[in-house]
Design a protein around this motif. Structure first.
Motif, PDB file in Angstrom:
ATOM      1  N   ARG A 124     -40.840   9.804   3.566  1.00  0.00           N
ATOM      2  CA  ARG A 124     -42.148   9.820   3.469  1.00  0.00           C
ATOM      3  C   ARG A 124     -42.706  10.998   4.371  1.00  0.00           C
ATOM      4  O   ARG A 124     -43.658  11.432   4.015  1.00  0.00           O
ATOM      5  N   TRP A 125     -41.921  11.446   5.388  1.00  0.00           N
ATOM      6  CA  TRP A 125     -42.590  12.667   5.958  1.00  0.00           C
ATOM      7  C   TRP A 125     -42.364  13.901   4.951  1.00  0.00           C
ATOM      8  O   TRP A 125     -43.166  14.814   4.991  1.00  0.00           O
ATOM      9  N   SER A 126     -41.170  14.121   4.482  1.00  0.00           N
ATOM     10  CA  SER A 126     -41.063  15.109   3.342  1.00  0.00           C
ATOM     11  C   SER A 126     -41.896  15.158   2.373  1.00  0.00           C
ATOM     12  O   SER A 126     -42.510  16.459   1.938  1.00  0.00           O
ATOM     13  N   ILE A 127     -42.386  14.042   1.802  1.00  0.00           N
ATOM     14  CA  ILE A 127     -43.306  14.221   0.786  1.00  0.00           C
ATOM     15  C   ILE A 127     -44.649  14.682   1.042  1.00  0.00           C
ATOM     16  O   ILE A 127     -45.277  15.508   0.460  1.00  0.00           O
ATOM     17  N   GLY A 212     -50.097   9.757   3.257  1.00  0.00           N
ATOM     18  CA  GLY A 212     -49.714  10.578   2.046  1.00  0.00           C
ATOM     19  C   GLY A 212     -50.364  10.627   0.921  1.00  0.00           C
ATOM     20  O   GLY A 212     -50.626  11.605   0.301  1.00  0.00           O
ATOM     21  N   CYS A 213     -51.454   9.662   0.512  1.00  0.00           N
ATOM     22  CA  CYS A 213     -52.114   9.655  -0.520  1.00  0.00           C
ATOM     23  C   CYS A 213     -53.154  10.795  -0.414  1.00  0.00           C
ATOM     24  O   CYS A 213     -53.555  11.413  -1.352  1.00  0.00           O
ATOM     25  N   TYR A 214     -53.539  10.795   0.748  1.00  0.00           N
ATOM     26  CA  TYR A 214     -54.760  11.960   0.846  1.00  0.00           C
ATOM     27  C   TYR A 214     -54.173  13.495   0.539  1.00  0.00           C
ATOM     28  O   TYR A 214     -55.088  13.879  -0.138  1.00  0.00           O
ATOM     29  N   TYR A 215     -52.861  13.573   1.010  1.00  0.00           N
ATOM     30  CA  TYR A 215     -52.675  14.991   0.682  1.00  0.00           C
ATOM     31  C   TYR A 215     -52.079  15.084  -0.667  1.00  0.00           C
ATOM     32  O   TYR A 215     -51.938  16.290  -1.247  1.00  0.00           O
ATOM     33  N   ALA A 216     -51.574  14.150  -1.246  1.00  0.00           N
ATOM     34  CA  ALA A 216     -51.073  14.298  -2.819  1.00  0.00           C
ATOM     35  C   ALA A 216     -52.542  14.469  -3.497  1.00  0.00           C
ATOM     36  O   ALA A 216     -52.399  15.002  -4.427  1.00  0.00           O
ATOM     37  N   VAL A 250     -46.147   7.703  -3.454  1.00  0.00           N
ATOM     38  CA  VAL A 250     -47.430   8.643  -3.546  1.00  0.00           C
ATOM     39  C   VAL A 250     -47.495   9.397  -4.710  1.00  0.00           C
ATOM     40  O   VAL A 250     -48.531  10.068  -5.175  1.00  0.00           O
ATOM     41  N   TRP A 251     -46.234   9.586  -5.266  1.00  0.00           N
ATOM     42  CA  TRP A 251     -46.290  10.332  -6.568  1.00  0.00           C
ATOM     43  C   TRP A 251     -47.114   9.640  -7.564  1.00  0.00           C
ATOM     44  O   TRP A 251     -47.671  10.464  -8.561  1.00  0.00           O
TER      45      TRP A 251
END
Length: 310
Positions: A124-127, A212-216, A250-251
């Motif tokens: 999750r951190w890497s994504i 993560g969704c925010y950044y994706a 997140v993808w």
């Protein structure tokens, strides 16, 4: 200490196993493996909001590649070059059309940066780190572009999700809002849960509350603006409906938004027209978005946002 790769947990205290894991992550094609478990795999399903679902998980005590991985030249160069910083390695691979998902796997297994500073990090951190790093680089370019001359409206419905993007003819700023309806994976309650976070022209100094969704979503938005050679204020909305029980990572957000931004947008001359269109596109009433969205409140309160001087 262990490294999760698919359904395997590899002991990273064994250097040769870590190197094998890096080769697997670097390969552009599937690699046949032979491995021995220290005990029977655990038959369970692991769900995570950021990563795809994982099936049975087992601890591997011995691992061997049965064929040679096919490593693209751009990946080979950054892995073998110890002086390349991780952020520069990520940008180099992205610029050479290496899929974001593969860059994230490489980041996870510690394939970038100085050999003494390479670290295994959770998936999750890497994504999130890769989405953040790439989108920040893209936005350095986007902020220098001219501003859109119309309001744009995008809509995509897919697998009990509705995605909306409003692009306003203002300087770059960005907002991501999620509405989880009752009886979904992350909202077992009886009321709709609505949350949002945003950034202004200069970006964020803290981690976004929506993760993560925010950044994706920001990455997909920055890619669109770069293609169009324009910048704007972006307000993105996602409604997640009853029955969406299986989080698939997140993808899912990134790729749906990429697909949405490849479609032809509707063009409007005024914010009033855009808000009328928004009221017809979502199940929640317009009043919910007006009370939740910081950027909509700003757009409604002034006729024009000031464009910062670069």
């Amino acid at each position: 200490m262990s490294l999760v790769r698919g359904c395997l947990k590899v002991d990273v205290n064994k250097p040769y196993m870590l190197e094998e894991a890096k080769l697997i992550a670097a390969s552009s094609k599937p690699v046949d493996l032979e491995f021995r478990f220290s005990k029977l795999p655990k038959l369970s399903l692991s769900l995570d909001l950021h990563a795809p679902p994982l099936g049975p998980i087992g601890y591997v005590e011995k691992l061997r590649l049965l064929d040679d991985p096919k490593i693209p030249k751009p990946i080979e160069r950054v892995i073998e070059e110890p002086e390349v910083k991780a952020v520069d390695a990520i940008w180099s691979l992205y610029s050479n059309n290496v899929p974001v998902s593969q860059i994230q796997r490489l980041f996870s297994v510690g394939a970038f940066g100085s050999p003494n500073n390479r670290r295994i990090v959770p998936t999750r951190w890497s994504i999130t780190a890769v989405d953040d790093i790439i989108s920040k680089r893209l936005l350095k370019i986007v902020r220098r572009l001219p501003i859109f001359d119309h309001y744009l409206f995008f809509e995509r419905k897919f697998m009990k999700n509705t995605f909306i993007a409003i692009i306003a003819p203002e300087a770059w700023s960005y907002e991501w809002i999620e509405a989880w309806f009752p009886h979904t994976t992350w909202n077992p309650d009886s009321e709709v849960e609505v949350e949002g976070d945003w950034e202004d022209y200069f970006g964020r100094t803290s981690y976004a509350s929506l993760g993560g969704c925010y950044y994706a979503a920001r990455l997909a938005t920055a890619e669109f603006m770069l293609r169009e050679r324009r910048q704007g204020t972006a307000i993105l909305i996602r409604e997640i409906y009853e029955g969406f029980f299986l989080p698939i990572g997140v993808w899912f957000v990134r790729e749906n938004l990429r697909e949405m931004f490849r479609s032809k947008p509707e063009k409007y001359d005024s914010l009033k027209e855009v808000l009328e269109r928004l009221s017809k596109a979502t199940r929640l009433p317009l009043s919910t978005w007006l009370s939740t969205s910081t950027l909509l409140r700003i757009l409604r309160s002034q006729s024009r946002l000031e464009v910062p001087v670069p």
